[in-house]
Scaffold this active site. Structure first.
Site, PDB file in Angstrom:
ATOM      1  N   GLU B  60    -100.013  32.707  53.530  1.00 30.14           N
ATOM      2  CA  GLU B  60    -100.162  33.579  52.365  1.00 30.14           C
ATOM      3  C   GLU B  60    -101.500  33.451  51.661  1.00 30.14           C
ATOM      4  O   GLU B  60    -101.997  34.422  51.084  1.00 30.14           O
ATOM      5  CB  GLU B  60     -99.028  33.333  51.366  1.00 30.14           C
ATOM      6  CG  GLU B  60     -97.670  33.869  51.814  1.00 30.14           C
ATOM      7  CD  GLU B  60     -96.945  32.984  52.806  1.00 30.14           C
ATOM      8  OE1 GLU B  60     -97.435  31.861  53.076  1.00 30.14           O
ATOM      9  OE2 GLU B  60     -95.888  33.386  53.323  1.00 30.14           O
ATOM     10  N   HIS B 129     -85.669  32.505  46.494  1.00 32.38           N
ATOM     11  CA  HIS B 129     -85.918  33.866  46.981  1.00 32.38           C
ATOM     12  C   HIS B 129     -85.406  34.924  46.013  1.00 32.38           C
ATOM     13  O   HIS B 129     -85.151  36.046  46.410  1.00 32.38           O
ATOM     14  CB  HIS B 129     -85.218  34.091  48.331  1.00 32.38           C
ATOM     15  CG  HIS B 129     -85.822  33.378  49.494  1.00 32.38           C
ATOM     16  ND1 HIS B 129     -85.721  32.034  49.686  1.00 32.38           N
ATOM     17  CD2 HIS B 129     -86.556  33.842  50.543  1.00 32.38           C
ATOM     18  CE1 HIS B 129     -86.337  31.689  50.813  1.00 32.38           C
ATOM     19  NE2 HIS B 129     -86.855  32.761  51.351  1.00 32.38           N
TER      20      HIS B 129
HETATM   21  C1  LIG Z   1     -94.019  30.633  52.236  1.00 33.66           C
HETATM   22  C2  LIG Z   1     -93.069  31.504  52.970  1.00 33.66           C
HETATM   23  N1  LIG Z   1     -93.538  32.580  53.628  1.00 33.66           N
HETATM   24  C3  LIG Z   1     -92.714  33.400  54.285  1.00 33.66           C
HETATM   25  C4  LIG Z   1     -91.368  33.157  54.307  1.00 33.66           C
HETATM   26  C5  LIG Z   1     -90.416  34.107  55.026  1.00 33.66           C
HETATM   27  N2  LIG Z   1     -89.938  33.533  56.251  1.00 33.66           N
HETATM   28  C6  LIG Z   1     -88.796  32.814  56.310  1.00 33.66           C
HETATM   29  S1  LIG Z   1     -88.543  32.139  57.808  1.00 33.66           S
HETATM   30  C7  LIG Z   1     -89.955  32.825  58.415  1.00 33.66           C
HETATM   31  C8  LIG Z   1     -90.360  32.573  59.821  1.00 33.66           C
HETATM   32  C9  LIG Z   1     -90.597  31.135  60.055  1.00 33.66           C
HETATM   33  O1  LIG Z   1     -90.963  30.931  61.369  1.00 33.66           O
HETATM   34  P1  LIG Z   1     -90.895  29.489  62.015  1.00 33.66           P
HETATM   35  O2  LIG Z   1     -91.616  28.525  61.140  1.00 33.66           O
HETATM   36  O3  LIG Z   1     -91.349  29.605  63.411  1.00 33.66           O
HETATM   37  O4  LIG Z   1     -89.357  29.103  61.947  1.00 33.66           O
HETATM   38  P2  LIG Z   1     -88.128  29.749  62.723  1.00 33.66           P
HETATM   39  O5  LIG Z   1     -87.570  30.825  61.838  1.00 33.66           O
HETATM   40  O6  LIG Z   1     -88.611  30.270  64.022  1.00 33.66           O
HETATM   41  O7  LIG Z   1     -87.158  28.635  62.888  1.00 33.66           O
HETATM   42  C10 LIG Z   1     -90.613  33.561  57.440  1.00 33.66           C
HETATM   43  C11 LIG Z   1     -91.859  34.306  57.640  1.00 33.66           C
HETATM   44  C12 LIG Z   1     -90.903  32.031  53.602  1.00 33.66           C
HETATM   45  N3  LIG Z   1     -89.617  31.733  53.531  1.00 33.66           N
HETATM   46  N4  LIG Z   1     -91.777  31.214  52.962  1.00 33.66           N
END
Ligand SMILES: Cc1ncc(C[n+]2csc(CCOP(=O)(O)OP(=O)(O)O)c2C)c(N)n1
Ligand SMILES: Cc1ncc(C[n+]2csc(CCOP(=O)(O)OP(=O)(O)O)c2C)c(N)n1
Ligand SMILES: [Mg+2]
Ligand SMILES: [Mg+2]
Lengths: 351, 328, 351, 328
Positions: B60, B129
């Protein structure tokens, strides 16, 4: 488990080790290729930066400069070498220690000095001061008071270049300390993923304020962080202005070819304290003395120019006199400039 | 007229503006083929292509800075932040860079970006959230803050935000995304800084924002049955704030209730209440201005508790009654 | 300059490449060493996690779960393998996709299910839900709704262990997408500089929500980022529970020896969508099918146990029945549990 | 009694508490041999050693999280953030983690940390190093917010903050660091949530925070010559806020002026003004509550402009007169 804090953090440790083996220095014969005028200009700029900083220091001591300032004395070759390969179209983002970058990118010292004195004629109409000098017309996107704050902005500028095929490259300057900020990591990664035309230029002056980078991170060369992003990283001798030019040129070519960013680390040293009041207890006077006498980029460059017969001592004196004249004029201009009007306080919040 | 949802209205205006102006593009996490966490960018990458719809890493700070840096170079980026709670990892770029650059640089450069981001509770996403943090932004000189409550307003305000030469934070609301409204197909502008009187009334002025506009309207309908005539004003933009419309209304009704979802303590409702109290309206006030905001708790997960944490229709009815009846 | 966006971002690209050459798998003969009971327990835990997630999915479909949920089906071996070498004193930090970590660390599914149903008897009294389940008593410092948000906290826990000589190690779980957050970088660096007893455990399930990590970063193996911090990094087969155990054990030993953190990357796959509504347009059904049939960590483990004659099919059925019983009880417990009282809304804001 | 500066008082109480409680330690950038950007930790590493005084990398997210994680494990860390503007890079850890953990976890765990950080303008550091962002924190449930105005208060409030089992944001002010006051050597506690009447008066109540307390006192002295008797109240802590003391005073004087350095729009002064307007005091008010906060501009560098951006003694005098004279 082993004992906590095995380092003797209190002891003043000299962290400067002579000769990092693979540090890049300029190639042999490189001077001739550049031509005398260009070389003289490099020298002029380095001296201008140093003398400007000395003048700023003096003004500060005399109470004419408000707030704080971060001087880049000792780091002239990085700013000058990197900017020497850029055109007016190329951009830079700078830092709290940004006077050298501004000058090297082509800003006029009189408007800079006026800004430092808070005058209406300054680059920011007296509203920005030392940490916010920007000069968009010549491609200086701005100094920045937030450590690593300029890197994301630089990526945005580079994206524009790429999207609109504008052909310009962005050099983001930052310090060793900045490489431990999250913004550094995110920026280099996105620039790599998107192959943005950026050069990440780390001026590793060994310390972030009082903290030796060797205690703040566990690797010898910060350029090695490039491998986290699948981009080239190179460590260079930041006191060798020609080496800085050469490596920046390579990174520039890469960026212009659409191959993406490069991480350059230039080992250098700030001769003064971090800012206005710094007793420099975190380093030894010996270490400082060593850098100032043996690794002064300006002195080394002068010697090389003389040794290779490119320039005479008389010509060096000429350069120095030109600097003096320009600075005297700048100070006079700044001192005689008006204060900003009170009504300007509420102007320019919104476009 | 055609009815579309709040989400569709925003999608439509984004497409229209990106097609109309080559400097406009959108970037954000999962806004490509996924269509955005709330489906706001659905179909955009297929229609406009990946040069206009940039899917970003989960970074971000970087993506916010990228938007700002591009704006400084003449682009007009739209940035989607997946949840408005994530401004917490982008505050430096928003507050120390975007908001201040022009001023710090003595009037040089401009930062025309729109940061679109959903706020609010009610969807079961719990404490990290579901926040309503618009007060943070409205406190920062150099930022404009928009909070549309209807699909119609969202479309028109979005265009105004995008045409503005300054950074604008555009707060959407998760529970409003599915709400339908009459929305013209062609593009139109609702200027920033113009409140909208969503319902006229004479006994009490309710100033409500975002989802609270709808709850206030429901409350007004209920109270009408009891003979209480409620005027509902939606400021639509917090900065600039249309003080005049609010003050005029309060001068007419003599009573004001300010309703907002954010935590009451230190929320922007305190600013609105203060503005009412400070201005010409003071002499017309028959009762203290009432604020009704969220409780001072993180948003809980359990749906019953979650509802209790922020004003509901019944709470608004009670708040209105407290001022109308107590100070009859 | 080359053209922008040469990748065909719209095309559905299968990003799973068979056989990353240097990916670590479990060593030969490793099963025997562990003993039957331990092996059965690993199997039990993996099946419990999978079936728990399936039950959660069902509850969600039935409208009994509010909000959203992120299922870890397919990723069971990472949670179970990593937690299998920890004691109750060791800690973990988890993510939005945290049910597996909780169960593997020793939390009881009945309190988890109660939490997901928002009940008073849940781990968070119904106030946290899926993304905030924590169980401090058995060392689960908590799931986290902020991508990479748990890493700094984990470092703080590890600092405490080091400062007070408590001997515990912290495993921070996070996804591939999280490695592009600034918080990741800052945390790994500080843990390295301070030699904190942390294991950074990246579950690289190939995607962060809809974004393939291969498009979001320019390196093949995320474990290579370790070199930015001067720590070891290792890429392992995340479908091999024994390999996960072995590598986590090495990292644990290192941490306990005061040698600092390790970065482990386990290649894995989430079988379901990111969260409740995900059409999974960003990947192919073929790719999914391949992982689900050829790289199912539970199936592979069962086969291995059977092949090596450690366990019989009957015993597997027994394990499955035990799981079923525990889950049925958990669902019953959760469903029969009371809602939190309204007065609890304003409780526990402050200690 | 012994006179020491505000900075010395904080240094002293930190040393006393670290020596008294083995769970207390401090971490931050340049707090080691450098002694902190403003010298607050001078001599501490020499006296207490590097295990108690942890010099950190420039990684605000990590170090804030480290403090929180350590607190969860039973430590009581003090975190120094070099300038309060840098909360912008640590907001997620402060707001989404520290403030919410206990609530989200259903009452498990606690996060006893004190984040010490200097705010305010007047030292020439310009827009990115001069903000007063306490309103952000005061808006977040789960955080306590302290803003001491004197060395005496700073010492006593710091100990209360450190003994509190919750995250406390402790706002210092750059211009107060050098200000001297009588301060007892031995440790003492000033409880959070107790306002202090810094001067008694009967015509008007001024509620002022941080450096504004001193400017309000100067204004009061000037106005005494003109026969206007000013009561000056320093809330000392914004959360919890001592509403009672403020309301009692306004009931007595019938007039209130709220003075704060932060940008007036959306600042915490709006909350204080609202609280006055909403409570029992409303019926006693002879004039609208006046707010006097900073202008809606980033802090400029030029010293004259910098002063003009936030309330000075003269502005406070004018604000007081406007309420006393206009509504005489
Ligand atoms: C700071 C932040 N940015 C964006 C999000 C939205 N978000 C939640 S899970 C996710 C994907 C995360 O990917 P990864 O770290 O690979 O974990 P996975 O879901 O694959 O287990 C996103 C973009 C968030 N919760 N927090
Ligand atoms: C986000 C942030 N954290 C801390 C600071 C305070 N600060 C200003 S300069 C500095 C040191 C920076 O070190 P480095 O990046 O090496 O640059 P140098 O000063 O050596 O040129 C610090 C800690 C800041 N301005 N911004
Ligand atoms: Mg440095
Ligand atoms: Mg992932």
């Amino acid at each position: 488990m082993k004992k906590w804090f095995d380092k003797e953090s209190l002891k003043q440790i000299s962290l400067y080790e002579k000769g990092v083996s693979h540090m890049k220095t300029s190639t042999v014969g490189s001077l001739q290729k550049l031509g005398k005028e260009r070389l003289k200009d490099l020298l002029y700029q380095m001296i201008l930066i140093r003398n400007f900083e000395e003048a700023v220091e003096k003004q500060f001591m005399q109470g004419k400069i408000h707030g704080t300032m971060h001087l880049c004395i000792g780091q002239e070759p990085t700013a000058v070498g990197a900017c020497a390969v850029l055109t007016n179209e190329d951009k830079i983002t700078s830092t709290h220690r940004g006077h050298g970058h501004c000058i090297a990118k082509g800003s006029e010292v009189k408007y800079m000095m006026a800004e430092l004195l808070g005058k209406e004629t300054g680059y920011c109409k007296g509203k920005g001061g030392s940490m916010h000098i920007a000069d968009l017309e010549i491609g200086n996107i701005g100094a920045n008071g937030i450590v690593a704050g300029g890197l994301p902005l630089g990526c945005g500028a580079a994206l524009t270049s790429k999207k609109k095929d504008l052909g310009f490259v962005v050099v983001c300057f930052f310090g060793d300390g900045a490489t431990n900020e999250g913004a550094f990591h995110e920026s280099v990664n996105i620039a790599s993923a998107w192959k943005l035309p950026v050069i990440f230029f780390c001026e590793n002056n060994q310390y972030g304020m009082s903290s030796s980078i060797k205690e703040m991170t566990n690797i010898e060369n910060l350029a090695d962080r490039a491998s986290s992003y699948g981009i080239p990283g190179v460590t260079i001798d930041g006191t060798d202005v020609i080496a800085v030019m050469e490596e920046t040129q390579k990174a520039l070519d890469r960026a212009k070819n659409g191959e993406g960013p490069t991480l350059i680390e230039a080992k250098t040293y700030r001769w003064r304290g971090h800012s206005k009041s710094d007793a420099r207890k975190y380093r030894t006077r010996d270490e400082e003395h060593d850098w100032m006498t043996n690794r002064d980029g300006i002195k080394l460059f002068k010697e090389r120019l003389l040794n290779e017969g490119i320039i005479t001592s008389e010509e060096i004196v000429e350069v120095e006199e030109k600097v003096k004249k320009v600075l005297d004029e700048a100070i006079e201009f700044a001192e005689n400039s008006p204060e900003p009007s009170l009504s300007s306080l509420e102007e320019d919040v919104f476009a | 007229m055609r009815e579309i949802t709040y989400a569709e209205a925003i999608n439509e205006v984004m497409c229209q503006e990106i097609e109309a102006n080559e400097d406009v593009f959108i970037l954000g996490e999962d806004i490509g083929i996924y269509g955005g966490a709330f489906g706001l960018t659905r179909g955009m990458i297929e229609k406009l292509g990946p040069e206009k719809v940039l899917n970003t890493p989960i970074s971000e700070q970087a993506i916010t800075g990228v938007a700002i840096g591009a704006a400084l170079m003449g682009m007009r980026p739209i940035l989607e932040l997946q949840f408005s709670d994530f401004v917490t990892v982008a505050m430096d770029q928003i507050v120390n860079q975007a908001a201040k650059i022009r001023y710090m640089y003595g009037g040089k450069g401009k930062v025309p970006i729109v940061i679109r981001t959903p706020g609010g509770s009610g969807a079961g996403f719990a404490a990290q959230h579901s926040q309503s943090l618009e007060a943070w932004m409205a406190h920062i000189p150099g930022l404009k803050v928009v909070q549309p409550s209807t699909a119609y307003d969202a479309k028109g305000l979005f265009r105004a935000a995008l045409e503005d030469d300054n950074p604008v934070i555009f707060y959407e609301h998760k529970l409003l995304y599915g709400m339908k409204d009459d929305v013209p197909e062609e593009s139109y502008v609702i200027p920033l800084g113009k409140a909208d009187i969503k319902r006229e009334g004479k006994d009490v002025t309710v100033v409500a924002t975002s989802i609270m506009v709808h709850r206030a309207l429901q409350a007004a309908e209920e109270l009408e049955k009891e003979g209480i005539s409620v005027e509902v004003i939606d400021p639509r933009t917090l900065v600039p704030l249309d003080i005049e419309t609010i003050v005029e209304s309060v001068k007419k009704t003599g009573r004001a209730v300010v309703v907002y979802e954010a935590v009451q303590r230190g929320g922007y409702g305190a600013e609105i209440a203060s503005v009412i109290n400070e201005g010409e309206a003071f002499d017309y006030l028959d009762a203290p201005v009432v604020r009704l905001g969220g409780k001072a708790v993180p948003i809980p997960y359990n749906p019953t508790l979650e509802k209790k944490a922020v004003p509901q229709v019944e709470d608004i009815i009670n708040a209105i009654k407290s001022t109308v009846v107590t100070y009859a």
